[in-house]
Design a protein around this motif. Structure first.
Motif, PDB file in Angstrom:
ATOM      1  N   PRO A 148       3.753  -6.380  -6.852  1.00 52.71           N
ATOM      2  CA  PRO A 148       4.168  -5.637  -7.866  1.00 52.71           C
ATOM      3  C   PRO A 148       3.961  -3.895  -7.516  1.00 52.71           C
ATOM      4  CG  PRO A 148       1.957  -6.392  -8.318  1.00 52.71           C
ATOM      5  CD  PRO A 148       2.364  -7.196  -7.112  1.00 52.71           C
ATOM      6  N   ASN A 149       5.024  -3.172  -8.135  1.00 56.49           N
ATOM      7  CA  ASN A 149       4.716  -1.729  -7.757  1.00 56.49           C
ATOM      8  C   ASN A 149       4.233  -1.206  -8.761  1.00 56.49           C
ATOM      9  OD1 ASN A 149       5.358   0.870  -7.136  1.00 56.49           O
ATOM     10  ND2 ASN A 149       7.710   0.824  -7.502  1.00 56.49           N
ATOM     11  N   LEU A 150       2.863  -1.105  -8.817  1.00 57.06           N
ATOM     12  CA  LEU A 150       2.106  -0.429 -10.019  1.00 57.06           C
ATOM     13  C   LEU A 150       1.115   0.722  -9.560  1.00 57.06           C
ATOM     14  CD1 LEU A 150       1.230  -3.684 -11.882  1.00 57.06           C
ATOM     15  CD2 LEU A 150       2.848  -1.967 -12.730  1.00 57.06           C
ATOM     16  N   PHE A 151       0.846   1.786 -10.295  1.00 58.49           N
ATOM     17  CA  PHE A 151       0.050   2.917  -9.808  1.00 58.49           C
ATOM     18  C   PHE A 151      -1.351   2.391  -9.943  1.00 58.49           C
ATOM     19  CE2 PHE A 151      -2.531   6.499 -10.752  1.00 58.49           C
ATOM     20  CZ  PHE A 151      -2.203   7.353  -9.765  1.00 58.49           C
ATOM     21  N   GLY A 152      -2.304   2.735  -9.031  1.00 57.97           N
ATOM     22  CA  GLY A 152      -3.408   2.223  -9.261  1.00 57.97           C
ATOM     23  C   GLY A 152      -3.868   0.805  -9.082  1.00 57.97           C
ATOM     24  N   GLY A 153      -4.625   0.181 -10.049  1.00 49.17           N
ATOM     25  CA  GLY A 153      -5.503  -1.179  -9.954  1.00 49.17           C
ATOM     26  C   GLY A 153      -6.330  -1.247  -9.180  1.00 49.17           C
ATOM     27  N   GLU A 154      -7.156  -2.376  -9.344  1.00 47.39           N
ATOM     28  CA  GLU A 154      -8.297  -2.707  -8.318  1.00 47.39           C
ATOM     29  C   GLU A 154      -7.859  -2.484  -6.801  1.00 47.39           C
ATOM     30  OE1 GLU A 154     -11.971  -3.910  -8.329  1.00 47.39           O
ATOM     31  OE2 GLU A 154     -11.493  -2.571 -10.159  1.00 47.39           O
ATOM     32  N   PRO A 155      -8.664  -1.939  -5.948  1.00 42.53           N
ATOM     33  CA  PRO A 155      -7.884  -1.753  -4.682  1.00 42.53           C
ATOM     34  C   PRO A 155      -7.699  -3.114  -3.977  1.00 42.53           C
ATOM     35  CG  PRO A 155      -9.821  -0.296  -4.886  1.00 42.53           C
ATOM     36  CD  PRO A 155      -9.877  -0.948  -6.122  1.00 42.53           C
ATOM     37  N   ASN A 156      -6.407  -3.209  -3.262  1.00 44.08           N
ATOM     38  CA  ASN A 156      -6.225  -4.376  -2.417  1.00 44.08           C
ATOM     39  C   ASN A 156      -6.000  -5.503  -3.283  1.00 44.08           C
ATOM     40  OD1 ASN A 156      -6.451  -2.958   0.274  1.00 44.08           O
ATOM     41  ND2 ASN A 156      -8.375  -2.793  -0.257  1.00 44.08           N
ATOM     42  N   THR A 157      -5.437  -5.111  -4.388  1.00 45.96           N
ATOM     43  CA  THR A 157      -5.058  -6.522  -5.212  1.00 45.96           C
ATOM     44  C   THR A 157      -3.559  -6.677  -5.419  1.00 45.96           C
ATOM     45  OG1 THR A 157      -5.123  -5.031  -7.322  1.00 45.96           O
ATOM     46  CG2 THR A 157      -6.950  -6.649  -6.654  1.00 45.96           C
ATOM     47  N   HIS A 158      -2.692  -5.355  -5.107  1.00 45.98           N
ATOM     48  CA  HIS A 158      -1.136  -5.522  -5.142  1.00 45.98           C
ATOM     49  C   HIS A 158      -0.787  -5.703  -3.657  1.00 45.98           C
ATOM     50  CE1 HIS A 158      -1.477  -2.807  -8.764  1.00 45.98           C
ATOM     51  NE2 HIS A 158      -2.057  -4.275  -8.969  1.00 45.98           N
ATOM     52  N   VAL A 159      -1.184  -6.852  -2.788  1.00 47.00           N
ATOM     53  CA  VAL A 159      -0.960  -6.877  -1.621  1.00 47.00           C
ATOM     54  C   VAL A 159      -0.505  -8.486  -0.850  1.00 47.00           C
ATOM     55  CG1 VAL A 159      -2.271  -5.011  -0.637  1.00 47.00           C
ATOM     56  CG2 VAL A 159      -3.352  -7.100  -0.862  1.00 47.00           C
ATOM     57  N   MET A 198      15.939   5.992   2.708  1.00 40.22           N
ATOM     58  CA  MET A 198      14.972   5.066   2.169  1.00 40.22           C
ATOM     59  C   MET A 198      13.775   4.869   3.165  1.00 40.22           C
ATOM     60  SD  MET A 198      17.346   2.030   0.766  1.00 40.22           S
ATOM     61  CE  MET A 198      18.582   1.900   2.242  1.00 40.22           C
ATOM     62  N   GLU A 199      12.712   4.898   2.566  1.00 41.99           N
ATOM     63  CA  GLU A 199      11.562   4.248   3.332  1.00 41.99           C
ATOM     64  C   GLU A 199      10.436   3.766   2.454  1.00 41.99           C
ATOM     65  OE1 GLU A 199      10.774   8.031   5.368  1.00 41.99           O
ATOM     66  OE2 GLU A 199       9.019   8.396   3.989  1.00 41.99           O
ATOM     67  N   GLU A 200       9.347   3.491   3.067  1.00 42.37           N
ATOM     68  CA  GLU A 200       8.184   2.787   2.272  1.00 42.37           C
ATOM     69  C   GLU A 200       7.042   3.756   2.346  1.00 42.37           C
ATOM     70  OE1 GLU A 200       6.537  -0.763   4.075  1.00 42.37           O
ATOM     71  OE2 GLU A 200       7.022  -0.010   6.238  1.00 42.37           O
ATOM     72  N   ASP A 201       6.046   3.695   1.284  1.00 43.48           N
ATOM     73  CA  ASP A 201       4.853   4.682   1.318  1.00 43.48           C
ATOM     74  C   ASP A 201       3.783   3.997   2.151  1.00 43.48           C
ATOM     75  OD1 ASP A 201       3.481   6.689   0.448  1.00 43.48           O
ATOM     76  OD2 ASP A 201       3.754   6.349  -1.577  1.00 43.48           O
ATOM     77  N   THR A 202       2.819   4.591   2.019  1.00 43.05           N
ATOM     78  CA  THR A 202       1.553   3.998   3.105  1.00 43.05           C
ATOM     79  C   THR A 202       0.585   3.769   2.077  1.00 43.05           C
ATOM     80  OG1 THR A 202       0.852   6.344   2.955  1.00 43.05           O
ATOM     81  CG2 THR A 202       2.002   5.902   4.893  1.00 43.05           C
ATOM     82  N   GLY A 203      -0.629   3.174   2.490  1.00 38.61           N
ATOM     83  CA  GLY A 203      -1.707   2.840   1.585  1.00 38.61           C
ATOM     84  C   GLY A 203      -2.480   4.304   1.345  1.00 38.61           C
ATOM     85  N   LYS A 204      -3.746   4.284   0.911  1.00 38.39           N
ATOM     86  CA  LYS A 204      -4.240   5.452   0.546  1.00 38.39           C
ATOM     87  C   LYS A 204      -5.768   5.230   1.308  1.00 38.39           C
ATOM     88  CE  LYS A 204      -3.052   7.046  -3.830  1.00 38.39           C
ATOM     89  NZ  LYS A 204      -3.069   6.978  -5.312  1.00 38.39           N
ATOM     90  N   SER A 205      -6.158   6.248   2.106  1.00 38.18           N
ATOM     91  CA  SER A 205      -7.699   6.433   2.447  1.00 38.18           C
ATOM     92  C   SER A 205      -8.561   7.143   1.683  1.00 38.18           C
ATOM     93  CB  SER A 205      -7.604   7.290   3.751  1.00 38.18           C
ATOM     94  OG  SER A 205      -6.676   6.584   4.727  1.00 38.18           O
ATOM     95  N   LEU A 206      -9.694   6.749   1.499  1.00 40.65           N
ATOM     96  CA  LEU A 206     -10.460   7.303   0.610  1.00 40.65           C
ATOM     97  C   LEU A 206     -12.046   7.584   1.537  1.00 40.65           C
ATOM     98  CD1 LEU A 206     -11.474   8.257  -2.245  1.00 40.65           C
ATOM     99  CD2 LEU A 206     -12.595   5.885  -2.390  1.00 40.65           C
ATOM    100  N   HIS A 207     -12.239   9.242   1.740  1.00 37.49           N
ATOM    101  CA  HIS A 207     -13.416   9.495   2.564  1.00 37.49           C
ATOM    102  C   HIS A 207     -14.592   9.627   1.808  1.00 37.49           C
ATOM    103  CE1 HIS A 207     -10.221   9.634   5.404  1.00 37.49           C
ATOM    104  NE2 HIS A 207      -9.354  10.356   4.689  1.00 37.49           N
TER     105      HIS A 207
END
Ligand SMILES: [Zn+2]
Length: 501
Positions: free
Chosen positions: A40-51, A138-147
């Protein structure tokens, strides 16, 4: 670090230098699923659940192109007056970054799906500037890092970092302009106006939710300077991920004043990426800029080429809705607006919202008044864009209809709008929950009228004596007694009936 003292006064900058801009805008598409997998292409969500194995880059997982994303890319290209490639491919852009688990980004390189277009941009004073579009690919987005653990949220000073791959593989369109030259002192304004026009266009096409605050629309601003009258571009910097329209303008302006100060002292500009600092409007150095060769691009072997048939392209062309600037021209004629009135409407961000409210059944003057006055105040108070207020044009149209049918007074209508903004539901639900219906039952109103007349016999005498305007005091008393829920016009009629005036 560049201190504020190392900036050149802006008037001097534009006297001595010509700015050259290049704007790269990344748009996350609002498809149901990701670019190359079914997550699913959804903003947010519990980390690493849309993978899944594909967007996590696990061995043996194979990508499949999202057809809907290709369709959106072609539509965006067409709306930007681009040519659409008859045949194009994806490529691998190779580099390691922790938030990109495949160690390469699947992107388009020398074969973009759309190229050679333009977008006409209207500046604040009505001047139109044509911005040429190099490509949309066209391309794809990356994941997100949280420091974690640092003061700034950046990697420096952090104790450890966390990774969330929910965003990895979200479909992106990158729209790149050709160099924008000859804008002089207006370059920062042109940059803002361009991103604004692009945002409005993408919103009207319903291909992205274009939320800059959530990163679904991001702008990288390339800025360089050349001596006044020169023709050879200077070394550019690229300020990354600027995330509001106002920041785009500030970032360009800041880079102009910073680079000018360095060049004036005989220094050289380092080609690098830079970060924009929201707090003071400055930029700070990021990484030294790589060249295309560093990425070792090669055609993606796991995906077939894309060859959109001309018939399909024409079908998609027919689905492009009325574009924001066409709609503006039309409403100006239909609503009889002066250039200045239209510009105010556009500059407050209200034009499209008013038009949508009219489409939902409201009268143009009333729709305009709600968006330009009350709702603009609400947006300012919340420091959000008008379009980001949590109220839809159809809901505003419903409130207007309730006022026109006499079920709400203007005062009650504002309370209903407050309820909608507070997330209490549709206008009718708010009316119900807050008990905001107008007291239209004459017997209830008459009781209040009689009481008010009895309390102010001298006023009653004045009205009886022909001073009809004195009725205002009684109307006021009745409105107070009914907590504003009476129809003032009806109350006035009843008062005059009662005293026989
Ligand atoms: Zn996936």
């Amino acid at each position: 670090m560049t201190a504020v003292a190392d900036l050149m006064d802006y008037a001097e900058v534009v006297e001595r230098f010509d700015p050259v801009l290049g704007l790269e805008v990344h748009v996350e598409l609002s498809t149901d699923t990701k670019m190359f997998c079914g997550c699913p292409n959804l903003f947010g969500g519990e980390p690493n659940t849309h993978v899944c194995p594909t967007c996590l880059g696990l061995p043996g997982a194979l990508p499949v192109v999202n057809g809907k994303a290709v369709e959106s890319a072609i539509r965006i290209g067409l709306a930007l007056n681009c040519e659409i490639a008859e045949w194009c491919r994806f490529a691998r852009k190779n580099y390691f970054y922790p938030d990109m688990p495949k160690n390469f980004q699947t992107s388009q390189y020398d074969e973009p799906i759309a190229f050679n277009g333009h977008l006409d941009v209207v500046l604040d004073d009505g001047e139109v500037v044509r911005v040429d579009i190099e490509r949309a690919h066209m391309e794809e987005d990356t994941g997100k890092s949280l420091h974690v653990g640092g003061a700034t949220g950046r990697i420096h000073g952090a104790e450890h970092s966390l990774l969330d791959y929910n965003r990895a593989g979200v479909p992106l369109i990158e729209i790149v302009t050709k160099p924008i030259v000859g804008m002089g002192a207006r370059a920062p304004e042109v940059a803002r106006a361009y991103v604004t026009a692009l945002r409005d266009l993408l919103r009207a096409m319903d291909v992205s939710d274009v939320r800059m605050d959530q990163g679904s629309l991001r702008c990288d601003a390339n800025v360089s300077l050349m001596p006044k009258g020169g023709s050879e571009f200077g070394t550019r910097t690229e300020t990354k991920n600027v995330n509001s329209l106002r920041s785009v303008e500030r970032a360009v302006r800041y880079e102009m004043t910073r680079q000018a100060a360095i060049l004036a002292e005989g220094g050289t500009i380092t080609q690098e990426t830079r970060h924009f600092q929201e707090a003071d409007g400055s930029t700070s150095p990021g990484r030294t800029k790589e060249t295309a060769e560093d990425y070792r691009y090669f055609p993606e072997p796991d995906l077939v080429p894309i060859a959109p048939s001309r018939a399909w392209v024409e079908q998609l062309r027919a689905t492009i809705p009325e574009l924001p600037w066409e709609r503006r021209k039309r409403i100006q004629a239909e609503w009889n607006l002066t250039d200045e009135e239209l510009r105010d409407l556009v500059n407050t961000g209200a034009a499209d919202l008013v038009a949508a409210t009219v489409d939902a059944g409201a009268e143009p003057g009333e729709a305009r008044s709600w968006w330009v006055q009350y709702l603009t105040q609400q947006a300012n108070a919340r420091e959000v864009e008008l379009a980001d207020l949590p109220i839809a044009p159809a809901q505003v149209a419903r409130v207007i209809a309730l006022v026109n049918s006499g079920e709400l007074t203007n005062k009650l209508a504002r309370e209903v709008v407050q309820g909608v903004l507070a997330g209490e539901g549709e206008p009718d639900e708010v009316v119900e929950k807050r008990g905001l219906k107008v007291v239209s039952d004459d017997s209830a109103l008459l009781a209040a009228v009689d009481e008010a007349l009895a309390a102010q016999p001298d006023v009653a005498d004045k009205i009886r004596g022909g001073k009809v305007q004195a009725a205002g005091a009684i109307v006021g008393a009745v409105m107070k007694a009914t907590k504003g829920q009476a129809d003032a016009k009806r109350v006035r009629e009843l008062i005059l009936e009662r005293v026989g005036a």
